[in-house]
Motif scaffolding. Structure first.
Motif, PDB file in Angstrom:
ATOM      1  N   PRO A  53       0.797  -1.231   0.000  1.00 34.80           N
ATOM      2  CA  PRO A  53       0.000   0.000   0.000  1.00 34.80           C
ATOM      3  C   PRO A  53       0.829   1.282   0.000  1.00 34.80           C
ATOM      4  N   PHE A  54       2.043   1.237   0.526  1.00 32.83           N
ATOM      5  CA  PHE A  54       2.855   2.441   0.597  1.00 32.83           C
ATOM      6  C   PHE A  54       3.913   2.514  -0.504  1.00 32.83           C
ATOM      7  N   LEU A  55       3.985   1.494  -1.332  1.00 34.34           N
ATOM      8  CA  LEU A  55       5.015   1.459  -2.366  1.00 34.34           C
ATOM      9  C   LEU A  55       4.463   1.645  -3.769  1.00 34.34           C
ATOM     10  N   THR A  56       3.184   1.402  -3.942  1.00 33.31           N
ATOM     11  CA  THR A  56       2.583   1.489  -5.272  1.00 33.31           C
ATOM     12  C   THR A  56       1.367   2.403  -5.215  1.00 33.31           C
ATOM     13  N   GLY A 104      10.780   5.178   5.964  1.00 34.52           N
ATOM     14  CA  GLY A 104      10.921   5.700   4.618  1.00 34.52           C
ATOM     15  C   GLY A 104       9.662   5.689   3.777  1.00 34.52           C
ATOM     16  N   PRO A 105       8.944   4.567   3.683  1.00 31.98           N
ATOM     17  CA  PRO A 105       7.779   4.517   2.786  1.00 31.98           C
ATOM     18  C   PRO A 105       6.639   5.457   3.157  1.00 31.98           C
ATOM     19  N   VAL A 106       6.602   5.926   4.408  1.00 40.29           N
ATOM     20  CA  VAL A 106       5.495   6.778   4.834  1.00 40.29           C
ATOM     21  C   VAL A 106       5.953   8.161   5.271  1.00 40.29           C
ATOM     22  N   CYS A 107       7.242   8.453   5.066  1.00 40.77           N
ATOM     23  CA  CYS A 107       7.742   9.724   5.564  1.00 40.77           C
ATOM     24  C   CYS A 107       8.594  10.410   4.515  1.00 40.77           C
ATOM     25  N   GLY A 108       9.892  10.491   4.747  1.00 43.49           N
ATOM     26  CA  GLY A 108      10.759  11.277   3.879  1.00 43.49           C
ATOM     27  C   GLY A 108      10.866  12.718   4.330  1.00 43.49           C
ATOM     28  N   GLY A 136      -0.170  10.264   1.206  1.00 40.50           N
ATOM     29  CA  GLY A 136      -0.541   8.858   1.242  1.00 40.50           C
ATOM     30  C   GLY A 136       0.646   7.945   1.009  1.00 40.50           C
ATOM     31  N   PHE A 137       1.779   8.538   0.609  1.00 42.90           N
ATOM     32  CA  PHE A 137       3.002   7.782   0.325  1.00 42.90           C
ATOM     33  C   PHE A 137       4.211   8.544   0.852  1.00 42.90           C
ATOM     34  N   GLY A 138       4.052   9.123   2.051  1.00 41.70           N
ATOM     35  CA  GLY A 138       5.105   9.970   2.568  1.00 41.70           C
ATOM     36  C   GLY A 138       5.239  11.211   1.715  1.00 41.70           C
TER      37      GLY A 138
END
Length: 523
Positions: free
Chosen positions: A185-188, A483-487, A422-424
């Motif tokens: 869900p967080f990568l695509t 990483g996948p939800v932030c940055g 929705g993806f960081g």
């Protein structure tokens, strides 16, 4: 529900039969003989199809280019209700006469066979795909936003009754740092947003405005070409497209309605990020396609807000929120967080109860006019995040957006949320900003030019090496568990004079929570 003698009679007659007719006829005979309930034959028909589905295998198509039905799906029309759940759990409703469709399918996610009464929404989505009906046509017929149809499609895909084409907007797995949050869900991303600042014209002179440069606005003909390019981009990337119209004030563009209509005709989800306008202008939008949401800004309580945005702005915005509510438009309120309004967020949240659907905040980007204002101190901001997360449990109007909220959530043992987009950080990932003169930026909040749509195709800009650098985030975040939800926030790093490709968000305090990270298995 059949006694032993009745069951032996049924299976002796129909043991090798591959069609249900003889089986059901024998069940009907035996049911009458022993005085079984009237629904028994329909229950037997359901169980026959379930058994047949158990024996079948799910053969998945390779990389479908369009939405398709699950090949294992069988839709059974029964003349009794509640049979799909009959006997499954103690509180299941009893069977009752009435027509009902039951879906039987194998879920590719777990291989399990499922049976479930089909909802009206399920049937609508299945009909759309089986008959090739466009989602925009469904939305227009039902008087719904396209986003509502998209949400129904997503729910059907979540059940496994349909398959969506695999999105080609995907994170580089190397960015995730081995995080247990590095899940699909967080990568695509299944949708892509173009935040289109179609005009620099604005009826406000806000003290933190990012950009007051004089840029030409696109003509209607130019805008249509851009929308066609976006539609082609979304088709190739296999994602749904959203256009979030902004500015300036987008409704001040002389051809705004024409551009809005052209975007609707191409099936995009539409949103508006603007200022209060008269009721008639919103009704004009609704007549074309209801916006998925309308976002306005408030910077705190009346005195501070009007200091930033102009005298009377607070009251006009509150009245406009009431108008959006009357018209059934989802309303978002955005606040730009500074050291001067950090204490006004929670009181504002209370004043917005019942008048808006959600309140979000973004940290100030010290760009343009905003360079004259100040961000809160790091410790004050960290305390604010803790308090905000706690307050959001009591006031659901307080929405989660800032990526760094994932840190106190991690510390509290909570599952992460998707962050800013929705993806960081969605800069140049599931999001691009388009300025009125055609410049494309990774993020509107700081200078991050990638190209120009009047000179390049959107796909070329998105696939460029520079865009890839932005969506890869900074080097210091590459191994982060979140990483996948932030940055973090690239604009905030830029505001502190950092190289956004190297240095992380200066407000990040994840390293100070290392003991919590170790307990959660995230380091």
């Amino acid at each position: 529900m059949l006694d032993a003698d009745a069951w032996r009679a049924v299976i002796s007659t129909c043991r090798d039969d591959e069609t249900p007719e003889r089986f059901l006829e024998e069940v009907r005979i035996q049911a009458r003989r022993i005085g079984a309930p009237d629904f028994l034959t329909e229950l037997a028909r359901l169980e026959w199809h379930v058994r047949k589905a158990h024996k079948g295998e799910l053969v998945l198509p390779e990389d479908p280019a369009e939405m398709i039905l699950n090949p294992s799906l069988y839709l059974l029309e029964l003349c009794w209700k509640n049979l799909a759940s009959f006997g499954s759990f103690a509180t299941a409703p009893p069977p009752e006469p009435g027509a009902e469709f039951v879906m039987i399918w194998r879920d590719p996610a777990d291989g399990e066979l499922h049976r479930q009464a089909a909802t009206a929404e399920d049937l609508l989505v299945l009909k759309m795909i089986a008959e090739g009906i466009d989602r925009k046509e469904v939305a227009m017929t039902g008087g719904l936003p396209v986003a509502a149809v998209d949400a129904a499609i997503e729910r059907a895909a979540g059940k496994g009754i349909i398959f969506l084409p695999a999105s080609r907007i995907q994170r580089n797995p190397g960015r995730t740092g081995g995080s247990p949050y590095a899940v699909k869900p967080f990568l695509t991303a299944s949708a892509f947003t173009l935040q289109w600042h179609i005009t620099q014209a604005c009826d406000l002179r806000c003290r933190h405005c990012y950009d007051r440069t004089d840029r030409p606005a696109p003509t209607l003909a130019q805008a249509v070409k851009i929308l066609d390019d976006l539609a082609d981009f979304c088709r190739k990337k296999r994602v749904k497209g959203q256009v979030s119209f902004s500015g300036g004030n987008p409704l001040l563009h002389p051809d705004f309605l024409g551009i809005y209509r052209a975007a609707a005709e191409r099936g995009f989800t539409l949103a508006v990020l603007g200022n209060p306008v008269p009721r008639g202008q919103i009704e004009d939008l609704i007549a074309i396609q209801p916006p998925d949401f309308f976002q306005v800004s408030l910077e705190g309580l009346p005195e501070y807000n009007d200091f930033i945005r102009g005298t009377g702005h607070f009251d006009r915005t509150m009245a406009f929120l009431d108008l959006l509510g009357d018209l059934g438009i989802y309303s978002m309120v955005m606040l730009t967080l500074t050291q001067d309004n950090i204490r006004e967020v929670f009181p504002l949240g209370e004043r917005l109860r019942g008048r808006a659907d959600v309140l979000h905040f973004n940290r100030l980007a010290k760009v343009g006019e905003g360079a004259a204002l100040e961000l809160p101190a790091k410790e004050a901001y960290r305390a604010f995040l803790d308090a905000y997360l706690e307050a959001s449990r009591e006031n659901p109007l307080l929405g989660l957006k800032d990526n760094l909220l994932n840190i106190p959530m991690l510390r509290g043992g909570l599952a992460p949320f998707g962050g800013c987009t929705g993806f960081g950080c969605g800069a140049a990932f599931n999001f691009l900003a388009l300025l009125s003169d055609g410049e494309v930026h990774a993020c509107r909040k700081f200078p991050s030019p990638l190209g120009n749509v009047f000179l390049q195709r959107l796909e070329e800009i998105y696939d460029s090496e520079l865009a890839q650098r932005y969506r890869s985030g900074c080097a210091e975040c590459r191994s982060c568990s979140l990483g996948p939800v932030c940055g973090g926030c690239l604009a905030c790093a830029y505001s502190h004079g950092f190289d956004v490709f190297v240095r992380k968000d200066p407000y990040c305090f994840l390293s100070e929570c290392s003991s919590h990270s170790r307990r959660a298995g995230l380091t």
